[in-house]
Design a protein around this motif. Structure first.
Motif, short mmCIF file in Angstrom:
data_model
loop_
_atom_site.label_atom_id
_atom_site.label_comp_id
_atom_site.label_asym_id
_atom_site.label_seq_id
_atom_site.Cartn_x
_atom_site.Cartn_y
_atom_site.Cartn_z
N GLY A 234 0.80 -1.21 0.00
CA GLY A 234 0.00 0.00 0.00
C GLY A 234 0.83 1.27 0.00
O GLY A 234 0.36 2.32 -0.44
N GLY A 235 2.06 1.19 0.48
CA GLY A 235 2.94 2.35 0.46
C GLY A 235 3.82 2.43 -0.77
O GLY A 235 4.61 3.37 -0.90
N LEU A 236 3.69 1.45 -1.68
CA LEU A 236 4.57 1.39 -2.84
C LEU A 236 3.86 1.53 -4.18
O LEU A 236 4.49 1.89 -5.18
CB LEU A 236 5.34 0.06 -2.84
N ILE A 237 2.57 1.20 -4.23
CA ILE A 237 1.87 1.19 -5.51
C ILE A 237 0.60 2.03 -5.44
O ILE A 237 -0.07 2.07 -4.43
CB ILE A 237 1.52 -0.24 -5.97
N ALA A 238 0.29 2.69 -6.55
CA ALA A 238 -0.93 3.52 -6.63
C ALA A 238 -1.97 2.78 -7.46
O ALA A 238 -2.34 3.21 -8.56
CB ALA A 238 -0.61 4.88 -7.25
N ARG A 239 -2.44 1.66 -6.93
CA ARG A 239 -3.41 0.83 -7.63
C ARG A 239 -4.46 0.36 -6.62
O ARG A 239 -4.17 0.24 -5.42
CB ARG A 239 -2.73 -0.40 -8.26
N PRO A 240 -5.70 0.07 -7.07
CA PRO A 240 -6.65 -0.56 -6.16
C PRO A 240 -6.03 -1.83 -5.58
O PRO A 240 -5.53 -2.68 -6.33
CB PRO A 240 -7.85 -0.88 -7.06
N LEU A 241 -6.07 -1.95 -4.27
CA LEU A 241 -5.38 -3.05 -3.58
C LEU A 241 -6.37 -3.77 -2.67
O LEU A 241 -6.96 -3.17 -1.76
CB LEU A 241 -4.21 -2.48 -2.76
N ILE A 242 -6.55 -5.05 -2.93
CA ILE A 242 -7.46 -5.88 -2.14
C ILE A 242 -6.63 -6.88 -1.35
O ILE A 242 -5.85 -7.64 -1.93
CB ILE A 242 -8.47 -6.60 -3.04
N ALA A 243 -6.80 -6.88 -0.04
CA ALA A 243 -6.01 -7.74 0.84
C ALA A 243 -6.83 -8.96 1.26
O ALA A 243 -8.00 -8.84 1.61
CB ALA A 243 -5.56 -6.96 2.07
N VAL A 244 -6.17 -10.12 1.25
CA VAL A 244 -6.81 -11.36 1.66
C VAL A 244 -5.99 -12.00 2.77
O VAL A 244 -4.89 -12.49 2.52
CB VAL A 244 -6.93 -12.36 0.49
N PRO A 245 -6.48 -12.00 4.00
CA PRO A 245 -5.77 -12.74 5.05
C PRO A 245 -6.01 -14.24 4.88
O PRO A 245 -7.09 -14.66 4.45
CB PRO A 245 -6.44 -12.23 6.33
N THR A 246 -4.99 -15.03 5.18
CA THR A 246 -5.16 -16.48 5.11
C THR A 246 -5.00 -17.09 6.50
O THR A 246 -4.45 -16.47 7.41
CB THR A 246 -4.16 -17.13 4.15
N VAL B 77 -3.05 -19.34 7.29
CA VAL B 77 -1.70 -19.89 7.41
C VAL B 77 -0.98 -19.24 8.59
O VAL B 77 -0.96 -18.01 8.72
CB VAL B 77 -0.92 -19.65 6.10
N GLY B 78 -0.39 -20.06 9.45
CA GLY B 78 0.38 -19.51 10.56
C GLY B 78 0.36 -20.43 11.76
O GLY B 78 -0.37 -21.42 11.80
N TYR B 79 1.15 -20.08 12.76
CA TYR B 79 1.23 -20.87 13.98
C TYR B 79 0.08 -20.53 14.93
O TYR B 79 -0.77 -19.69 14.62
CB TYR B 79 2.59 -20.65 14.65
N GLY B 80 0.06 -21.16 16.08
CA GLY B 80 -1.09 -21.10 16.99
C GLY B 80 -1.61 -19.73 17.30
O GLY B 80 -2.83 -19.49 17.25
N THR B 81 -0.74 -18.77 17.62
CA THR B 81 -1.23 -17.44 17.98
C THR B 81 -1.72 -16.65 16.77
O THR B 81 -2.26 -15.55 16.93
CB THR B 81 -0.13 -16.63 18.70
N GLY B 82 -1.56 -17.22 15.59
CA GLY B 82 -2.17 -16.60 14.41
C GLY B 82 -3.67 -16.75 14.38
O GLY B 82 -4.36 -16.06 13.62
N LEU B 83 -4.20 -17.67 15.22
CA LEU B 83 -5.64 -17.86 15.39
C LEU B 83 -6.36 -18.05 14.05
O LEU B 83 -7.39 -17.45 13.78
CB LEU B 83 -6.25 -16.67 16.15
N ASN B 84 -5.77 -18.93 13.23
CA ASN B 84 -6.39 -19.31 11.95
C ASN B 84 -6.73 -18.12 11.07
O ASN B 84 -7.76 -18.09 10.39
CB ASN B 84 -7.64 -20.15 12.20
N GLY B 85 -5.86 -17.12 11.08
CA GLY B 85 -6.03 -15.97 10.18
C GLY B 85 -6.57 -14.73 10.84
O GLY B 85 -6.57 -13.65 10.22
N LEU B 86 -7.04 -14.82 12.08
CA LEU B 86 -7.59 -13.63 12.74
C LEU B 86 -6.54 -12.55 12.95
O LEU B 86 -6.83 -11.35 12.81
CB LEU B 86 -8.22 -14.01 14.07
N ILE B 87 -5.33 -12.95 13.29
CA ILE B 87 -4.27 -11.96 13.51
C ILE B 87 -3.92 -11.27 12.19
O ILE B 87 -3.78 -10.05 12.13
CB ILE B 87 -3.02 -12.62 14.12
#
Length: 231
Positions: free
Chosen positions: A168-180, A182-192
């Motif tokens: 978001g700080g590098l490109i001037a384009r519509p940017l859609i973010a998708v959390p996944t 993927v991650g270890y336990g404290t990632g809470l299945n993508g909530l973090i």
């Protein structure tokens, strides 16, 4: 009762298909496969074929997909995306430009492929950019030209979800973010990751639900159509 209920609806006995969606929105109803049986998906595919030459089914495991594609001709299973398309091969791009689908790590590729296949059946050209997470930011920086030339960028990341904020700080384009998820336990299945993306300081970033590559792609395709219609 089966058959047509009201204009634009088709009752299969267990589902009511919105057969007028393509005329309203430009693309047929997309079928979410998780929780549906193979026989239900087969019946839906057969009925959808009566109304459109395009079909997209998402979240379908390989065993279920094998049964569906064996029963209904001209369907293609995309194993990494866990998606079925039909009833013709994926079409060539129907508009100029492209959408970049960017994923932070190889573990995010299932979501990235769901997004890419959705974009392709909706008529957009896709530039896949994989394994460019912020832990090796030089890999991302080496692809900046491709990102800055895209019409829309979809950024997919798990773990701490930092990729969209950096982009978001590098490109001037519509940017859609998708959390996944993927991650270890404290990632809470993508909530973090989702929380990090929602709370990021980079302006203009839109966030969809966890693992929702399809939702990001559908929005990106609509943006792409609007951009190219105006040019």
């Amino acid at each position: 009762m089966t058959g047509s209920q009201r204009e634009g609806e088709l009752d299969t006995g267990f589902a009511v298909l919105d057969t007028a969606r393509e005329s309203r929105l430009g693309f047929p109803e997309v079928i979410y496969g998780e929780g549906k049986t193979a026989e239900q998906l087969i019946q839906i595919a057969r009925r959808m074929r009566e109304k459109s030459d395009k079909l997209l089914m998402t979240r379908i495991g390989s065993e279920k997909a094998a049964l569906v594609t064996a029963a209904v001709p001209d369907l293609l299973y995309h194993s990494e995306a866990q998606a079925i398309t039909g009833f013709v091969p994926l079409p060539p791009p129907s508009r100029e430009g492209y959408i970049a689908v960017v994923c932070a790590g190889t573990s995010d590729r299932r979501v990235a492929e769901e997004a890419a296949v959705t974009l392709e059946i909706m008529g957009s050209r896709v530039e896949r950019i994989t394994d460019v997470g912020v832990a090796g930011i030089h890999r991302l920086l080496s692809r900046l030209d491709a990102l800055r030339n895209a019409d829309v960028v979809i950024a997919i990341a798990g773990m701490e979800g930092a990729l969209p904020s950096v982009l978001g700080g590098l490109i001037a384009r519509p940017l859609i973010a998708v959390p996944t998820s993927v991650g270890y336990g404290t990632g809470l299945n993508g909530l973090i990751a989702m929380g990090a993306m929602l709370n990021g300081c980079a302006p203009g970033v839109t966030v969809v639900n966890i693992d929702n590559g399809f939702g990001a792609a559908y929005a990106a395709a609509n943006i792409h159509k609007s951009i190219r219609r105006e040019q």
